[in-house]
Design an enzyme around this catalytic site. Structure first.
Site, mmCIF file in Angstrom:
data_model
loop_
_atom_site.group_PDB
_atom_site.id
_atom_site.type_symbol
_atom_site.label_atom_id
_atom_site.label_comp_id
_atom_site.label_asym_id
_atom_site.label_seq_id
_atom_site.Cartn_x
_atom_site.Cartn_y
_atom_site.Cartn_z
ATOM 1 N N HIS A 184 9.154 16.758 -1.166
ATOM 2 C CA HIS A 184 10.130 16.363 -2.189
ATOM 3 C C HIS A 184 11.561 16.523 -1.698
ATOM 4 C CE1 HIS A 184 7.020 16.469 -5.557
ATOM 5 N NE2 HIS A 184 7.299 15.237 -5.197
ATOM 6 N N ARG A 286 7.757 -2.707 -4.282
ATOM 7 C CA ARG A 286 6.499 -1.962 -4.420
ATOM 8 C C ARG A 286 6.128 -1.952 -5.901
ATOM 9 N NH1 ARG A 286 9.179 1.531 -0.247
ATOM 10 N NH2 ARG A 286 7.781 1.619 1.544
ATOM 11 N N ARG A 322 5.106 -7.189 -3.389
ATOM 12 C CA ARG A 322 3.814 -6.834 -2.796
ATOM 13 C C ARG A 322 2.798 -6.593 -3.907
ATOM 14 N NH1 ARG A 322 3.510 -1.510 0.674
ATOM 15 N NH2 ARG A 322 3.713 -0.466 -1.325
ATOM 16 N N GLU A 411 0.097 -4.255 8.776
ATOM 17 C CA GLU A 411 0.150 -2.791 8.776
ATOM 18 C C GLU A 411 -0.990 -2.196 9.589
ATOM 19 O OE1 GLU A 411 1.773 -1.220 4.792
ATOM 20 O OE2 GLU A 411 0.250 -2.685 4.220
ATOM 21 N N ASN A 434 5.527 1.733 8.564
ATOM 22 C CA ASN A 434 5.057 3.092 8.244
ATOM 23 C C ASN A 434 3.549 3.180 8.494
ATOM 24 O OD1 ASN A 434 7.644 3.200 7.247
ATOM 25 N ND2 ASN A 434 7.032 2.958 5.119
ATOM 26 N N ASP A 435 2.824 2.243 7.904
ATOM 27 C CA ASP A 435 1.374 2.266 8.107
ATOM 28 C C ASP A 435 0.999 1.780 9.498
ATOM 29 O OD1 ASP A 435 -0.007 3.382 5.868
ATOM 30 O OD2 ASP A 435 0.803 1.743 4.669
ATOM 31 N N ARG A 445 0.468 9.728 8.049
ATOM 32 C CA ARG A 445 1.903 9.656 7.741
ATOM 33 C C ARG A 445 2.340 10.744 6.772
ATOM 34 N NH1 ARG A 445 2.581 4.064 4.329
ATOM 35 N NH2 ARG A 445 4.415 5.044 3.426
ATOM 36 N N CYS A 482 9.547 -4.353 6.845
ATOM 37 C CA CYS A 482 9.869 -3.657 5.591
ATOM 38 C C CYS A 482 9.510 -2.181 5.624
ATOM 39 C CB CYS A 482 9.213 -4.347 4.398
ATOM 40 S SG CYS A 482 7.425 -4.279 4.445
HETATM 41 C C1 PEP Z 1 4.700 0.404 5.299
HETATM 42 O O1 PEP Z 1 3.551 0.844 5.388
HETATM 43 O O2 PEP Z 1 5.503 0.355 6.256
HETATM 44 C C2 PEP Z 1 5.208 -0.091 4.015
HETATM 45 C C3 PEP Z 1 6.373 -0.689 3.931
HETATM 46 O O3 PEP Z 1 4.447 0.144 2.912
HETATM 47 P P1 PEP Z 1 4.331 1.576 2.202
HETATM 48 O O4 PEP Z 1 5.309 2.488 2.842
HETATM 49 O O5 PEP Z 1 4.574 1.344 0.762
HETATM 50 O O6 PEP Z 1 2.903 1.914 2.507
HETATM 51 MG MG MG Z 2 2.135 0.460 3.819
#
Ligand code: PEP
Ligand code: MG
Length: 555
Positions: A184, A286, A322, A411, A434-435, A445, A482
């Site tokens: 957080h 999102r 999305r 992803e 990120n994924d 992650r 993104c």
């Molecule tokens: C990602 O995975 O990079 C992404 C943008 O989606 P989220 O972070 O919502 O999984």
């Molecule tokens: Mg993702």
């Protein structure tokens, strides 16, 4: 000078004297209570009630994500299972003070053992226990220091209740020894634009009053800095302020190549801020916020209202929504199987939507209805696609609902490796770094202990991004980014060099990225990307990109 490292949140750089958060209250002794259990229980109930109301009122004052976090913490305080555990100890004859601390600690251990997202909530529970204990003792809960001047706040971890109401004129930066990128502290620091570094294992050695430099971009805390270092850090901070104050132009490279800069949004409420910061549209909306606090899916009408509100904020602009991405870090009780051993590899994203197709159909119906009454350019994409077949399925069902532009998120390494075949079946791709990083590096992650592996700078991740970029260029299809990677000003240049045609990020990062892009031509960006790609690891890639970028700037 010495350097401590951790996970930087945001891009800020700050310098100032350390002030540490007060130590926790002394633990109560395990002593028998002089009062009857019912009287002890009543004291406990009154204390918990006061703590929960106080957290809620702090939440109401802070608003935004902080309010959600604090309300969740208030619910934690009033959790009936926890209350049963406390009652059990009181019934055994112990004081409310000891019973609270012992029962909360047992619960905390369970969360820590669970790891991941739940593990990161353990610190929130500790804070609740401290607050209840303080209430029972009639003393103030340990809170922020008050040194009487601006300071760099150092703590083991910050309680959301403290982070939510930080006075940004006084707190120059935050350094914590615990907490990963999804704690957080990290979430709230990101939202408030606080310079922060979490997971700094040596933070305990920082002493009250000593001057440090906190550079979130590099994730370093410099102790005993030299005059030159202090001046360099001050110059960096000035450059950031200048970028933030620069006119809101469209994203472009030095040679005029357009790179639209879009916003990542988690609810329509963020749209106004994104527009104010110069977002040229939305690259990732999102939709989970509509679903996460619900026991059932929201109605088509409720969704339509939210999507309409979003689209109305971006007339004539691209807005990429999305489809619901449920599972793993965003579990939904009515969509996901909580028994899965590896939810990140389970029925999530597009897989979960197909398993409950009516939820997807309702969402697309609501989007089409919102699209019909607004004039944004609506694009819809699927999360967590791994196959060409999923791409075909999603593209067809989006078109079937009368929505004209369908695409997929890249992803998974699978989707990246066959990006040419995926892109041939749909209209655009957006890379979720990120994924993609999580799956390429096999590093959760949500897990602070593998945070050093979660870098999108890793050449393996960059190489996958490069193949998607090449496929997009060959097929003349847009390839956006993104994930968080797009918010790193230097990495943003690399991503463009690898073929990204637009970048989407938290609105707070737009100014830095906009300023960075203007320094390089497309040829420069390609050379910088090639240097990063040739490195052996993430740190090497960043260093190589920096060296190449400096060379371009000098030439
Ligand atoms: C990602 O995975 O990079 C992404 C943008 O989606 P989220 O972070 O919502 O999984
Ligand atoms: Mg993702």
């Amino acid at each position: 000078m010495a350097e401590l490292t951790g996970v930087g949140i945001g891009l800020g750089v700050a310098q100032g004297p350390v002030a540490r958060i007060a130590d926790p209250l002394p633990a109560p002794d395990k002593t028998a209570s002089a009062q009857a259990p019912d009287a002890e229980k009543a004291r406990f109930r009154t204390a918990v009630d006061a703590v929960a109301r106080e957290l809620e009122s702090r939440g109401a004052r802070a608003g935004g994500t902080a309010q959600d976090v604090l309300e969740a913490q208030a619910m934690m305080a009033e959790d009936p299972e926890l209350a049963d555990q406390v009652d059990e100890r009181i019934d055994a004859g112990y004081t409310a003070e000891w019973s609270v601390v012992d029962a909360f600690a047992a619960f905390r251990d369970l969360l820590t053992e669970a790891g991941g997202y739940l593990g990161e909530r353990a610190a929130d529970l500790d804070d609740v226990a401290q607050r209840v204990l303080a209430q029972l003792r009639g003393v103030a809960a340990p809170g922020l220091p008050e040194p009487g001047h601006p300071y760099v706040l150092v703590a083991r971890d910050l309680a959301p209740a403290d982070t939510a109401l930080l006075d940004l004129d006084l707190v120059l930066a935050v350094v914590t020894s615990d907490g990963g990128p999804t704690s957080h502290t990290a979430i709230l620091a990101r939202e408030k634009g606080i310079t922060a570094i979490v997971g700094v294992s040596g933070a305990a050695s920082l002493v009250d009053g000593e001057t440090v430099i906190v550079d979130a971009e590099t994730g370093t805390v410099i102790t005993s800095p030299s005059e030159t270092e202090l001046e360099k850090a001050a110059a960096k901070a000035r450059a950031r302020r200048a970028a933030a104050a620069a006119p809101l132009s469209a994203g472009a490279l030095a040679d005029g190549t357009a790179v639209p800069l879009l916003a990542n949004l988690g609810s329509p409420a963020g749209a106004a801020e994104a527009v104010a910061k110069g977002a040229e549209g939305v690259g990732l909306f999102r939709t989970e916020f509509l679903f996460l606090s619900a026991d059932t899916a929201p109605s088509v009408a409720e969704q339509q209202a939210a999507y309409t509100q979003l689209l109305e904020a971006f007339p004539g602009r691209k807005v990429v929504v999305r489809a619901l991405d449920a599972g793993a870090d965003k579990p939904l009780s009515f969509l996901n199987d909580s028994e899965e051993e590896n939810p990140a590899l389970g029925v999530r994203g597009i897989r979960a939507l197909r398993a409950s197709e009516q939820i997807l159909r309702d969402q697309l119906t609501a989007l089409a209805a919102a699209d019909a009454v607004t004039d944004a350019d609506l694009w819809v994409m699927a999360p967590m696609v791994a196959t060409v077949e999923e791409t075909e399925y999603f593209t067809a069902i989006v078109h079937e609902h009368g929505l004209k532009t369908a695409g997929v998120m890249i992803e998974t390494p699978a989707a990246a490796l066959i990006a040419d075949r995926v892109l041939a079946r749909t209209e655009f791709a957006s890379i979720g770094t990120n994924d993609l990083t999580q799956y390429t590096m096999a590093a959760d992650r949500l897990l602070g202990s593998v945070a050093d592996l979660q870098s999108p700078w890793h050449p393996a991740v960059l190489s996958l991004i490069g193949s998607v970029g090449s496929a997009g260029a060959e097929l003349a299809k847009p390839v956006g980014i993104c994930g968080e990677a797009a918010a790193d000003p230097l990495l943003a240049v690399v991503l463009v060099g690898l073929g990204a045609t637009s970048l989407s990020m938290a609105p707070s990062a737009l100014a830095d990225v906009r300023a960075s892009l203007t320094r390089y031509t497309l040829d420069d960006a390609r050379r910088i990307a090639a240097a990063a790609l040739a490195a052996s690891d993430a740190a090497g890639a960043r260093a190589a990109a920096r060296a190449a970028a400096e060379k371009e700037n000098q030439s």
